[in-house]
Design a protein around this motif. Structure first.
Motif, PDB file in Angstrom:
ATOM      1  N   LEU A  69       0.828  -1.212   0.000  1.00  0.00           N
ATOM      2  CA  LEU A  69       0.000   0.000   0.000  1.00  0.00           C
ATOM      3  C   LEU A  69       0.861   1.260   0.000  1.00  0.00           C
ATOM      4  CD1 LEU A  69      -2.841  -1.003   2.484  1.00  0.00           C
ATOM      5  CD2 LEU A  69      -3.008  -0.728   0.002  1.00  0.00           C
ATOM      6  N   ALA A  70       1.976   1.244   0.718  1.00  0.00           N
ATOM      7  CA  ALA A  70       2.886   2.398   0.724  1.00  0.00           C
ATOM      8  C   ALA A  70       3.462   2.639  -0.659  1.00  0.00           C
ATOM      9  CB  ALA A  70       4.009   2.171   1.736  1.00  0.00           C
ATOM     10  N   VAL A  71       3.837   1.576  -1.347  1.00  0.00           N
ATOM     11  CA  VAL A  71       4.368   1.707  -2.715  1.00  0.00           C
ATOM     12  C   VAL A  71       3.302   2.283  -3.637  1.00  0.00           C
ATOM     13  CG1 VAL A  71       5.172   0.390  -4.720  1.00  0.00           C
ATOM     14  CG2 VAL A  71       6.099  -0.104  -2.457  1.00  0.00           C
ATOM     15  N   LEU A  72       2.082   1.802  -3.511  1.00  0.00           N
ATOM     16  CA  LEU A  72       1.001   2.293  -4.374  1.00  0.00           C
ATOM     17  C   LEU A  72       0.689   3.764  -4.099  1.00  0.00           C
ATOM     18  CD1 LEU A  72      -1.397  -0.790  -4.319  1.00  0.00           C
ATOM     19  CD2 LEU A  72       0.097  -0.055  -6.179  1.00  0.00           C
ATOM     20  N   LEU A  73       0.739   4.181  -2.837  1.00  0.00           N
ATOM     21  CA  LEU A  73       0.467   5.576  -2.513  1.00  0.00           C
ATOM     22  C   LEU A  73       1.574   6.510  -3.005  1.00  0.00           C
ATOM     23  CD1 LEU A  73      -1.134   5.333   1.028  1.00  0.00           C
ATOM     24  CD2 LEU A  73      -2.249   5.921  -1.130  1.00  0.00           C
ATOM     25  N   VAL A  74       2.807   6.051  -3.002  1.00  0.00           N
ATOM     26  CA  VAL A  74       3.904   6.868  -3.543  1.00  0.00           C
ATOM     27  C   VAL A  74       3.685   7.101  -5.033  1.00  0.00           C
ATOM     28  CG1 VAL A  74       6.366   6.821  -4.144  1.00  0.00           C
ATOM     29  CG2 VAL A  74       5.647   6.319  -1.823  1.00  0.00           C
ATOM     30  N   ARG A  75       3.237   6.092  -5.725  1.00  0.00           N
ATOM     31  CA  ARG A  75       2.986   6.227  -7.168  1.00  0.00           C
ATOM     32  C   ARG A  75       1.862   7.214  -7.465  1.00  0.00           C
ATOM     33  NH1 ARG A  75       3.638   0.040  -9.436  1.00  0.00           N
ATOM     34  NH2 ARG A  75       5.848  -0.120  -8.907  1.00  0.00           N
ATOM     35  N   GLU A  76       0.943   7.371  -6.518  1.00  0.00           N
ATOM     36  CA  GLU A  76      -0.143   8.336  -6.689  1.00  0.00           C
ATOM     37  C   GLU A  76       0.227   9.713  -6.161  1.00  0.00           C
ATOM     38  OE1 GLU A  76      -3.775   6.894  -5.028  1.00  0.00           O
ATOM     39  OE2 GLU A  76      -3.836   5.162  -6.357  1.00  0.00           O
ATOM     40  N   GLY A  77       1.442   9.853  -5.619  1.00  0.00           N
ATOM     41  CA  GLY A  77       1.883  11.141  -5.115  1.00  0.00           C
ATOM     42  C   GLY A  77       1.438  11.457  -3.707  1.00  0.00           C
ATOM     43  N   LYS A  78       0.949  10.498  -2.967  1.00  0.00           N
ATOM     44  CA  LYS A  78       0.500  10.695  -1.583  1.00  0.00           C
ATOM     45  C   LYS A  78       1.611  10.258  -0.627  1.00  0.00           C
ATOM     46  CE  LYS A  78      -4.266   9.967  -2.962  1.00  0.00           C
ATOM     47  NZ  LYS A  78      -5.449   9.131  -2.836  1.00  0.00           N
ATOM     48  N   VAL A  79       2.672  11.064  -0.596  1.00  0.00           N
ATOM     49  CA  VAL A  79       3.873  10.718   0.164  1.00  0.00           C
ATOM     50  C   VAL A  79       3.639  10.687   1.677  1.00  0.00           C
ATOM     51  CG1 VAL A  79       6.268  11.359   0.610  1.00  0.00           C
ATOM     52  CG2 VAL A  79       5.350  11.506  -1.706  1.00  0.00           C
ATOM     53  N   PRO A  80       2.936  11.651   2.279  1.00  0.00           N
ATOM     54  CA  PRO A  80       2.739  11.584   3.737  1.00  0.00           C
ATOM     55  C   PRO A  80       2.003  10.320   4.191  1.00  0.00           C
ATOM     56  CG  PRO A  80       2.192  13.770   2.936  1.00  0.00           C
ATOM     57  CD  PRO A  80       2.403  12.905   1.737  1.00  0.00           C
ATOM     58  N   ALA A  81       0.964   9.955   3.471  1.00  0.00           N
ATOM     59  CA  ALA A  81       0.224   8.731   3.820  1.00  0.00           C
ATOM     60  C   ALA A  81       1.104   7.500   3.611  1.00  0.00           C
ATOM     61  CB  ALA A  81      -1.047   8.624   2.987  1.00  0.00           C
ATOM     62  N   SER A  82       1.913   7.534   2.565  1.00  0.00           N
ATOM     63  CA  SER A  82       2.818   6.422   2.295  1.00  0.00           C
ATOM     64  C   SER A  82       3.841   6.263   3.411  1.00  0.00           C
ATOM     65  CB  SER A  82       3.530   6.645   0.960  1.00  0.00           C
ATOM     66  OG  SER A  82       4.519   5.670   0.763  1.00  0.00           O
ATOM     67  N   ALA A  83       4.355   7.389   3.912  1.00  0.00           N
ATOM     68  CA  ALA A  83       5.351   7.338   4.986  1.00  0.00           C
ATOM     69  C   ALA A  83       4.758   6.713   6.247  1.00  0.00           C
ATOM     70  CB  ALA A  83       5.877   8.734   5.283  1.00  0.00           C
ATOM     71  N   ARG A  84       3.489   7.021   6.540  1.00  0.00           N
ATOM     72  CA  ARG A  84       2.844   6.421   7.711  1.00  0.00           C
ATOM     73  C   ARG A  84       2.700   4.908   7.537  1.00  0.00           C
ATOM     74  NH1 ARG A  84      -0.172  11.179   7.361  1.00  0.00           N
ATOM     75  NH2 ARG A  84      -1.881  10.140   6.302  1.00  0.00           N
TER      76      ARG A  84
END
Length: 165
Positions: A69-84
């Motif tokens: 899920l973190a990898v997928l969120l980085v691809r969508e540009g949602k870095v803060p959520a990905s970091a969590r």
């Protein structure tokens, strides 16, 4: 060193100390497998060891899922959520490592080989925490899980009942 036979698979191995009345296992996998009984129909009755193994597997699955899920969120540009989610994955990885090492120790995995595997996989976890490498954490835990369940792939010696908990 005493040459003894594993109480689960029957394979011979060398042990420093053999305590009378206490089971001896050639590996942590056999120690864990001996405590998960199988009835005549191939079913696994519920016992504490089985629940612990399923719990550790659930934690490992969630570690991998949060990483994905973190990898997928980085691809969508949602870095803060990905970091969590990366943090949650690392915490779950550390919890799983501690739980699995504790279970192995409790079930008698106290040979030098088990200690080496524990130290090497702890190194993977340390690198993962230092670098934030979720792949390293997953690889270390996958290696530890593989090491822990290898007794399930050995054939049980006939005539030796499982402990069952």
């Amino acid at each position: 060193m005493n040459k003894v036979a594993c109480d689960y698979c029957g394979l011979p191995f060398k042990a420093l100390r053999v305590q009378s009345g206490r089971e001896c296992f050639c590996c942590s996998g056999c120690a864990i497998a001996s405590r998960v009984p199988v009835d005549g129909d191939g079913n696994y009755p519920i016992n504490p060891t089985l629940l612990t193994a399923l719990g550790v597997g659930f934690i490992f699955f969630n570690q991998l899922m949060f990483w994905l899920l973190a990898v997928l969120l980085v691809r969508e540009g949602k870095v803060p959520a990905s970091a969590r989610l990366e943090g949650v994955s690392l915490v779950l990885g550390a919890v799983m490592w501690v739980a699995l090492v504790a279970v192995q120790w409790r079930f008698g995995a106290r040979r030098w080989v088990d200690a080496v595997v524990g130290v090497l996989t702890a190194g993977f976890m340390a690198i993962a925490v230092a670098d934030g490498s979720l792949a390293c954490a997953a690889a270390g835990n996958a290696a530890l899980v593989t090491w822990s369940v290898r007794g399930f792939f050995k054939k049980k010696s006939p005539g030796k009942p499982a402990v069952g908990g």
